[in-house]
Each structure stands twice: as C-alpha cells, then as structure tokens.
Write a protein that holds these residues in place. Structure first.
Motif, mmCIF file in Angstrom:
data_model
loop_
_atom_site.group_PDB
_atom_site.id
_atom_site.type_symbol
_atom_site.label_atom_id
_atom_site.label_comp_id
_atom_site.label_asym_id
_atom_site.label_seq_id
_atom_site.Cartn_x
_atom_site.Cartn_y
_atom_site.Cartn_z
ATOM 1 N N ILE A 97 -17.050 -21.116 -25.772
ATOM 2 C CA ILE A 97 -16.729 -19.749 -25.065
ATOM 3 C C ILE A 97 -15.499 -20.182 -24.120
ATOM 4 O O ILE A 97 -15.566 -21.364 -23.678
ATOM 5 N N SER A 98 -14.897 -19.187 -23.619
ATOM 6 C CA SER A 98 -13.782 -19.450 -22.693
ATOM 7 C C SER A 98 -14.291 -19.550 -21.350
ATOM 8 O O SER A 98 -15.365 -19.073 -21.011
ATOM 9 N N ASP A 99 -13.413 -20.120 -20.536
ATOM 10 C CA ASP A 99 -13.607 -20.260 -19.235
ATOM 11 C C ASP A 99 -13.942 -18.712 -18.367
ATOM 12 O O ASP A 99 -14.818 -18.652 -17.659
ATOM 13 N N MET A 100 -13.127 -17.807 -18.807
ATOM 14 C CA MET A 100 -13.455 -16.398 -18.173
ATOM 15 C C MET A 100 -14.796 -15.854 -18.553
ATOM 16 O O MET A 100 -15.473 -15.572 -17.614
ATOM 17 N N VAL A 101 -15.150 -16.207 -19.923
ATOM 18 C CA VAL A 101 -16.672 -15.673 -20.283
ATOM 19 C C VAL A 101 -17.722 -16.406 -19.548
ATOM 20 O O VAL A 101 -18.928 -15.713 -19.148
ATOM 21 N N TYR A 102 -17.539 -17.732 -19.613
ATOM 22 C CA TYR A 102 -18.508 -18.639 -18.951
ATOM 23 C C TYR A 102 -18.726 -18.253 -17.586
ATOM 24 O O TYR A 102 -19.576 -18.105 -17.023
ATOM 25 N N ASN A 103 -17.727 -18.165 -16.605
ATOM 26 C CA ASN A 103 -17.580 -17.977 -15.361
ATOM 27 C C ASN A 103 -18.296 -16.590 -15.086
ATOM 28 O O ASN A 103 -18.833 -16.596 -14.148
ATOM 29 N N ASP A 104 -17.701 -15.330 -15.656
ATOM 30 C CA ASP A 104 -18.329 -14.287 -15.794
ATOM 31 C C ASP A 104 -19.860 -14.394 -15.847
ATOM 32 O O ASP A 104 -20.784 -13.822 -14.845
ATOM 33 N N LEU A 105 -20.338 -14.682 -17.143
ATOM 34 C CA LEU A 105 -21.808 -14.768 -17.050
ATOM 35 C C LEU A 105 -22.275 -15.742 -16.458
ATOM 36 O O LEU A 105 -23.683 -15.318 -15.982
ATOM 37 N N GLN B 237 -23.132 -8.007 -22.857
ATOM 38 C CA GLN B 237 -22.241 -8.927 -22.983
ATOM 39 C C GLN B 237 -22.596 -9.808 -23.877
ATOM 40 O O GLN B 237 -21.483 -10.125 -24.664
ATOM 41 N N VAL B 238 -23.486 -10.457 -23.967
ATOM 42 C CA VAL B 238 -23.960 -11.411 -25.073
ATOM 43 C C VAL B 238 -23.920 -10.892 -26.343
ATOM 44 O O VAL B 238 -23.352 -11.604 -27.265
ATOM 45 N N TYR B 239 -24.457 -9.599 -26.592
ATOM 46 C CA TYR B 239 -24.360 -9.323 -27.977
ATOM 47 C C TYR B 239 -23.118 -8.736 -28.432
ATOM 48 O O TYR B 239 -22.658 -9.330 -29.686
ATOM 49 N N SER B 240 -21.960 -8.617 -27.646
ATOM 50 C CA SER B 240 -20.931 -8.453 -28.132
ATOM 51 C C SER B 240 -20.237 -9.793 -28.389
ATOM 52 O O SER B 240 -19.358 -9.817 -29.026
ATOM 53 N N LEU B 241 -20.416 -10.637 -27.401
ATOM 54 C CA LEU B 241 -19.979 -12.090 -27.473
ATOM 55 C C LEU B 241 -20.518 -12.491 -28.834
ATOM 56 O O LEU B 241 -19.700 -13.299 -29.888
ATOM 57 N N CYS B 242 -21.531 -12.439 -29.280
ATOM 58 C CA CYS B 242 -22.201 -12.722 -30.539
ATOM 59 C C CYS B 242 -21.721 -12.218 -31.596
ATOM 60 O O CYS B 242 -21.799 -12.665 -32.946
ATOM 61 N N ASP B 243 -20.998 -11.134 -31.561
ATOM 62 C CA ASP B 243 -20.470 -10.344 -32.820
ATOM 63 C C ASP B 243 -19.134 -10.741 -32.949
ATOM 64 O O ASP B 243 -18.563 -10.475 -34.225
ATOM 65 N N ALA B 244 -18.690 -11.710 -32.416
ATOM 66 C CA ALA B 244 -17.166 -12.275 -32.809
ATOM 67 C C ALA B 244 -17.252 -13.787 -32.925
ATOM 68 O O ALA B 244 -18.171 -14.426 -32.626
ATOM 69 N N GLU B 245 -16.356 -14.293 -33.552
ATOM 70 C CA GLU B 245 -16.300 -15.727 -33.986
ATOM 71 C C GLU B 245 -16.093 -16.504 -32.762
ATOM 72 O O GLU B 245 -15.326 -15.942 -31.696
ATOM 73 N N LYS C 177 -26.726 -18.295 -31.669
ATOM 74 C CA LYS C 177 -26.710 -17.079 -31.289
ATOM 75 C C LYS C 177 -27.983 -16.368 -31.117
ATOM 76 O O LYS C 177 -28.189 -15.710 -30.279
ATOM 77 N N ASP C 178 -28.765 -16.583 -31.957
ATOM 78 C CA ASP C 178 -30.074 -16.352 -31.847
ATOM 79 C C ASP C 178 -30.911 -16.612 -30.643
ATOM 80 O O ASP C 178 -31.437 -15.615 -29.775
ATOM 81 N N GLN C 179 -30.881 -17.891 -30.158
ATOM 82 C CA GLN C 179 -31.421 -18.430 -28.991
ATOM 83 C C GLN C 179 -30.891 -17.761 -27.828
ATOM 84 O O GLN C 179 -31.352 -17.475 -26.719
ATOM 85 N N ILE C 180 -29.544 -17.646 -27.536
ATOM 86 C CA ILE C 180 -28.803 -16.950 -26.515
ATOM 87 C C ILE C 180 -29.091 -15.653 -26.280
ATOM 88 O O ILE C 180 -29.304 -14.999 -25.264
ATOM 89 N N ARG C 181 -29.019 -14.806 -27.455
ATOM 90 C CA ARG C 181 -29.613 -13.435 -27.349
ATOM 91 C C ARG C 181 -31.069 -13.353 -26.790
ATOM 92 O O ARG C 181 -31.195 -12.220 -26.093
ATOM 93 N N ARG C 182 -31.903 -14.285 -27.311
ATOM 94 C CA ARG C 182 -33.409 -13.916 -26.801
ATOM 95 C C ARG C 182 -33.405 -14.347 -25.469
ATOM 96 O O ARG C 182 -34.135 -13.678 -24.692
ATOM 97 N N ALA C 183 -32.803 -15.342 -24.989
ATOM 98 C CA ALA C 183 -32.993 -15.746 -23.668
ATOM 99 C C ALA C 183 -32.277 -14.455 -22.934
ATOM 100 O O ALA C 183 -32.956 -14.289 -21.704
ATOM 101 N N ALA C 184 -31.035 -14.075 -23.044
ATOM 102 C CA ALA C 184 -30.657 -12.934 -22.331
ATOM 103 C C ALA C 184 -31.429 -11.701 -22.306
ATOM 104 O O ALA C 184 -31.639 -10.922 -21.312
ATOM 105 N N CYS C 185 -31.917 -11.132 -23.340
ATOM 106 C CA CYS C 185 -32.971 -10.119 -23.662
ATOM 107 C C CYS C 185 -34.207 -10.285 -22.492
ATOM 108 O O CYS C 185 -34.975 -9.402 -22.443
ATOM 109 N N SER C 186 -34.507 -11.512 -22.826
ATOM 110 C CA SER C 186 -35.821 -11.973 -22.162
ATOM 111 C C SER C 186 -35.819 -11.739 -20.793
ATOM 112 O O SER C 186 -36.735 -11.309 -20.204
ATOM 113 N N MET C 187 -34.621 -11.613 -19.973
ATOM 114 C CA MET C 187 -34.672 -11.397 -18.644
ATOM 115 C C MET C 187 -34.847 -9.797 -18.156
ATOM 116 O O MET C 187 -35.690 -9.773 -17.507
ATOM 117 N N SER C 188 -34.434 -9.054 -18.906
ATOM 118 C CA SER C 188 -34.681 -7.620 -18.846
ATOM 119 C C SER C 188 -35.950 -7.282 -19.443
ATOM 120 O O SER C 188 -36.940 -6.360 -18.940
#
Length: 128
Positions: free
Chosen positions: A92-100, A22-30, A39-50
C-alpha cells in the motif's frame, strides 16, 4: 454526553464504517486483490471494529457495551498492525497508509474516551 438511541449515531461507529468501506475498496484492486489471506484478515479486522460497537450497543447495558468497545479497540490494534505490514512490504502507498493509520488512531482514542466515560458513569451509579 447525550443518550444515543442507535449505534448508527455514534461517531466511533461512523469512523469504523468509513475505515471498513475504504479497506473493501483497497482490497478490490491489485496488489491486494490477489493476496487472499491478507485481504481476508484486514477486512475482518476492519469490519470487527464497527461490528463490535453495534453488537455491544444492542445489549442495552453499559457493562456489556464497555466489553464490546474493548473488543473493538483491540480490533483497531490488529488492523493497524496489518497496515504496518502492508506498508512496509510495499503493498500500500504512503498516502493510503497514512490516511488509514490516522483514522485508526482517531478511532482508538475516541473509543478509549467513551470507555472511560462509561466506566466512570457506572462507578458513580454504584455509589448512589
């Protein structure tokens, strides 16, 4: 708890991967697409989890797995912190924020439960 044969069977790994995708998709859009640093930091943090779940699992012993689960849980905290910054800055929107955010909290909670289970298992194994 049943013994898992591969990390891909773990629910926490599945949650972490879904967050990263989901983060990768989010980072591919403005507006994230142009924010190279965040973009690099949030992708790294998200990928680091798995990533940490996978690496720790493959060591094939509970003490190492517990250590890497703790790293993974720490990455979840870093990820949530970046979500808060992005949300409060209007990136990021409320919806994206709340979901993630909810997925990240679920991930942290379930990871903590697994850590506690494995620690208890290891402590009881030492008693025998």
């Amino acid at each position: 708890m049943s013994k898992f044969q591969k990390f891909e069977d773990l629910e926490i790994w599945k949650i972490a991967v879904s967050i990263a995708v989901q983060v990768y998709s989010l980072c591919d859009a403005e507006p994230m697409k142009s924010d190279w640093g965040m973009k690099d930091q949030i992708r790294r943090a998200a990928c680091s989890m798995s990533d940490n779940i996978a690496e720790g699992f493959e060591y094939n012993n509970n003490p190492d797995f517990i250590r890497f689960l703790n790293y993974s849980k720490g990455s979840s905290g870093e990820f949530r912190n970046k979500l808060v910054i992005l949300h409060r800055s209007g990136k990021i929107s409320d919806m994206v924020y709340n979901d993630l955010y909810a997925k990240s909290i679920e991930f942290s909670s379930k990871t903590k439960s697994l850590i506690d289970y494995l620690k208890k298992f290891e402590a009881e194994k030492k008693k025998k």
